[in-house]
Design an enzyme around this catalytic site. Structure first.
Site, PDB file in Angstrom:
ATOM      1  N   ASP A  45       0.854  -1.185   0.000  1.00 29.19           N
ATOM      2  CA  ASP A  45       0.000   0.000   0.000  1.00 29.19           C
ATOM      3  C   ASP A  45       0.892   1.238   0.000  1.00 29.19           C
ATOM      4  O   ASP A  45       1.996   1.214   0.563  1.00 29.19           O
ATOM      5  CB  ASP A  45      -0.841   0.076   1.285  1.00 29.19           C
ATOM      6  CG  ASP A  45      -1.785  -1.089   1.439  1.00 29.19           C
ATOM      7  OD1 ASP A  45      -2.096  -1.742   0.433  1.00 29.19           O
ATOM      8  OD2 ASP A  45      -2.205  -1.322   2.591  1.00 29.19           O
TER       9      ASP A  45
HETATM   10  N1  URA Z   1      -1.156  -5.865   3.905  1.00 27.24           N
HETATM   11  C1  URA Z   1      -1.624  -4.608   3.901  1.00 27.24           C
HETATM   12  O1  URA Z   1      -2.648  -4.328   4.486  1.00 27.24           O
HETATM   13  N2  URA Z   1      -0.934  -3.681   3.228  1.00 27.24           N
HETATM   14  C2  URA Z   1       0.212  -3.927   2.577  1.00 27.24           C
HETATM   15  O2  URA Z   1       0.800  -3.027   1.988  1.00 27.24           O
HETATM   16  C3  URA Z   1       0.695  -5.246   2.600  1.00 27.24           C
HETATM   17  C4  URA Z   1      -0.010  -6.209   3.259  1.00 27.24           C
END
Ligand code: URA
Length: 242
Positions: A107
């Site tokens: 993310d």
């Molecule tokens: N899980 C999440 O919620 N975000 C990420 O970036 C990776 C795994």
């Protein structure tokens, strides 16, 4: 093979060991080329095309196959280019001539380890659920973490798009008002860690990925990149069934 280079030189160039130590690996029968154990030092190989293994583990001998670990900062989009002009991985990927792929995504608000490579096959395999490559995350959540939360996450949590089963879950620091938890899991659904912790009423405020399969973030500073070692690359190949 006419041309090519000596096997011990190919191993040394690949960063497996010094030339002397590579000769010892060969003498001990631990090196194979295209499926055959080779004990002769003089054997010639083509580093671009020969399949060279040490102890059964594939070695990257092609100098143009590149593998990096990047510590992605928070706020950077997990793409190489963004139509909205936000910072992307390519802003941190340095000046390589080669086109690099990122292995999976984080993310924008998540920081931490992301692998970059021009090896499309490895990138595809590492993101395929079949190979079950375990990723490790450290999340900041409200603390102290109740025991029921630990129990619930370990037992498995039902999300709207199906159950999530962690490989492990532990509380690293259990302070008030914030705690740190470590989550290891081998799947990559979108926002999986945030959704998992939300489902047990422990919403994540900060999230970092610290490990992908055999590769750890170690002391890599945020916003910097390092080349993987020959051993890490071999271990990634093994994790990806190569
Ligand atoms: N899980 C999440 O919620 N975000 C990420 O970036 C990776 C795994």
């Amino acid at each position: 093979m006419p041309g090519g280079i000596r096997l011990q030189k190919a191993l040394a160039q690949a960063g497996v060991a010094s030339r002397r130590a590579s000769e010892e690996l060969i003498a001990e029968g631990r090196v194979s080329v295209d499926g055959q154990v080779v004990r002769r030092f003089g054997a010639r190989v083509d580093p671009e095309s020969s399949e060279i293994r040490v102890d059964g583990m594939l070695v990257n001998t092609a100098p143009d196959r590149l593998y990096f670990a990047l510590n992605k900062p928070r706020g950077v989009v997990s793409t190489m280019w963004d139509p909205e002009g936000r910072p992307t991985l390519s802003d941190y990927a340095g000046q390589t001539e080669e086109r690099l792929f990122h292995v999976g995504r984080l993310d924008t608000e998540t920081e931490g380890l992301i692998l970059l490579t021009n090896d499309g096959e490895l990138a595809n395999r590492l993101t395929h659920p079949r190979y079950k490559v375990v990723k490790t995350y450290v999340a900041k959540v409200p603390g102290p973490v109740p025991r029921e939360v630990v129990r619930a996450v370990r037992k498995g949590v039902e999300l709207e798009d199906g159950p999530v089963q962690v490989d492990s879950f532990r509380v690293v620091e259990n302070h008030e008002p914030k705690a740190l938890v470590e989550i290891r899991l081998h799947e990559g659904r979108k926002h999986i860690v945030r959704r998992l912790m939300e489902a047990v009423d422990s919403p994540v405020s900060d999230l970092a990925r610290t490990q992908v399969g055999p590769v750890g973030l170690g002391t890599l500073k945020t916003g910097t990149m390092r080349a993987l070692t020959a051993r890490e690359v071999s271990e990634l190949y093994t994790a990806a069934g190569m």
